[in-house]
Write an enzyme that holds these catalytic residues in place. Structure first.
Site, mmCIF file in Angstrom:
data_model
loop_
_atom_site.group_PDB
_atom_site.id
_atom_site.type_symbol
_atom_site.label_atom_id
_atom_site.label_comp_id
_atom_site.label_asym_id
_atom_site.label_seq_id
_atom_site.Cartn_x
_atom_site.Cartn_y
_atom_site.Cartn_z
ATOM 1 N N HIS A 102 7.506 25.492 37.196
ATOM 2 C CA HIS A 102 7.407 24.215 36.475
ATOM 3 C C HIS A 102 8.794 23.692 36.107
ATOM 4 O O HIS A 102 9.094 22.505 36.293
ATOM 5 C CB HIS A 102 6.566 24.395 35.219
ATOM 6 C CG HIS A 102 6.524 23.181 34.334
ATOM 7 N ND1 HIS A 102 5.577 22.196 34.469
ATOM 8 C CD2 HIS A 102 7.320 22.801 33.297
ATOM 9 C CE1 HIS A 102 5.796 21.247 33.568
ATOM 10 N NE2 HIS A 102 6.844 21.603 32.843
ATOM 11 N N GLU A 103 9.647 24.576 35.583
ATOM 12 C CA GLU A 103 10.990 24.139 35.189
ATOM 13 C C GLU A 103 11.822 23.725 36.401
ATOM 14 O O GLU A 103 12.599 22.769 36.321
ATOM 15 C CB GLU A 103 11.697 25.233 34.390
ATOM 16 C CG GLU A 103 11.001 25.620 33.092
ATOM 17 C CD GLU A 103 10.689 24.432 32.184
ATOM 18 O OE1 GLU A 103 11.417 23.413 32.250
ATOM 19 O OE2 GLU A 103 9.702 24.517 31.441
ATOM 20 N N HIS A 106 11.200 20.220 37.325
ATOM 21 C CA HIS A 106 12.040 19.234 36.640
ATOM 22 C C HIS A 106 13.392 19.080 37.344
ATOM 23 O O HIS A 106 13.941 17.970 37.424
ATOM 24 C CB HIS A 106 12.262 19.657 35.194
ATOM 25 C CG HIS A 106 11.068 19.476 34.317
ATOM 26 N ND1 HIS A 106 10.327 18.309 34.271
ATOM 27 C CD2 HIS A 106 10.463 20.332 33.443
ATOM 28 C CE1 HIS A 106 9.341 18.438 33.407
ATOM 29 N NE2 HIS A 106 9.388 19.662 32.898
#
Length: 231
Positions: A102-103, A106
C-alpha cells in the site's frame, strides 16, 4: 444546558460518528493483529515486499526505512521514502505484506503525479494549520459574539472536510495498486491470503471514511451554530 445541546445542533450525529469511528478502529486493530500473526506464502518481510515492488516499478532510488510505532507506516513525498513501522518492516506476515505494498502504491502515485496526491501534498501544511485553528476561532467568535470570526471558523472546518475528501481517492487507489501487484506477482498465494490482505487494507480504508464522516458532521454542526448566531 444538557450535554447534547452543548455539542450543538448536530451533537447526536457527532456522537454517532465518534462511536462508529471507535468501532472501526477496533476492527482495524483486530484485523491487523490477526493477519500479523499469519505468515505470507513467500515468507517476505514488509521491507522485502516494498523493495521488490519499488524496483519493479522503476523506483530503485526510493529507500525503505523502519520507523517506530505501530501502524505508523507512511510514504514521505518530500523525502521520497517508504517508511514502515518496525512490526511490518522485519516481519513476514500477511499484514506486513499488504501494508508495505500500500505504501509503495503511494510512491507510484508520486511517480506518475496523481493529481489528487499532488493536490493533497500542496494543501497539507496550510490545511493542517487551519484545522488546528478552526475550533479556537469558532469558540472565540461565539464567546466574543463576533459573527465574522465564527464564519472564518466554519470556512476552516470546510477546508478540513475538503482535505479528507481528496484523501479518500488517494488511499483507495494505493490499496488498489497494492492488491493488483500482489495478485499479479503471485505473492498472495492462496485465496485465503489474498482475502486477508484485502481485509487488512479494507479495514484501514474504513478509518479514512470515518475521518471524512466526522469532518462532515463537524462542518454541519458549526454551520448550525453559525446560522443560529447570525439570526
Amino acid at each position: 444546558m444538557d450535554f447534547l445541546a452543548f455539542l450543538g445542533p448536530y451533537g447526536p450525529l457527532i456522537l454517532i460518528v465518534f462511536v462508529a469511528s471507535m468501532l472501526i478502529q477496533g476492527y482495524l486493530s483486530r484485523t491487523y493483529g490477526k493477519w500479523s500473526r499469519i505468515a505470507n506464502p513467500h515468507q517476505l518481510t514488509g521491507a522485502q515486499v516494498a523493495r521488490l515492488m519499488l524496483d519493479e516499478n522503476g523506483l530503485q532510488h526510493v529507500p525503505v526505512n523502519a520507523v517506530p510505532g505501530q501502524l505508523s507506516d507512511h510514504y514521505d513525498p518530500v523525502r521520497k521514502t517508504v517508511n514502515l513501522s518496525q512490526g511490518n518492516y522485519a516481519v513476514p506476515s500477511v499484514s506486513a505484506m499488504a501494508v508495505a505494498a500500500h505504501e509503495v502504491g503511494h510512491a507510484i502515485q508520486d511517480k506518475v503525479r496523481m493529481p489528487a496526491l499532488v493536490l493533497r501534498g500542496r494543501l497539507a501544511v496550510p490545511l493542517s494549520l487551519g484545522m488546528n485553528l478552526a475550533p479556537f476561532l469558532l469558540l472565540a467568535g461565539v464567546f466574543l459574539q463576533l459573527t465574522g470570526l465564527i464564519w472564518v471558523g466554519v470556512l476552516l472546518f470546510g477546508a478540513a472536510l475538503f482535505f479528507h475528501l481528496i484523501t479518500l481517492p488517494v488511499e483507495f487507489d494505493a490499496s488498489r495498486r497494492a492488491l493488483a501487484y500482489l495478485n499479479e506477482r503471485g505473492l498472495n498465494g492462496s485465496s485465503d491470503t489474498a482475502n486477508g490482505a484485502r481485509t487488512v487494507l479494507t479495514a484501514a480504508a474504513l478509518t479514512y471514511v470515518a475521518g471524512f464522516a466526522m469532518a462532515l458532521a463537524q462542518l454541519l454542526n458549526v454551520l448550525g451554530i453559525a446560522r443560529s448566531r447570525s439570526d
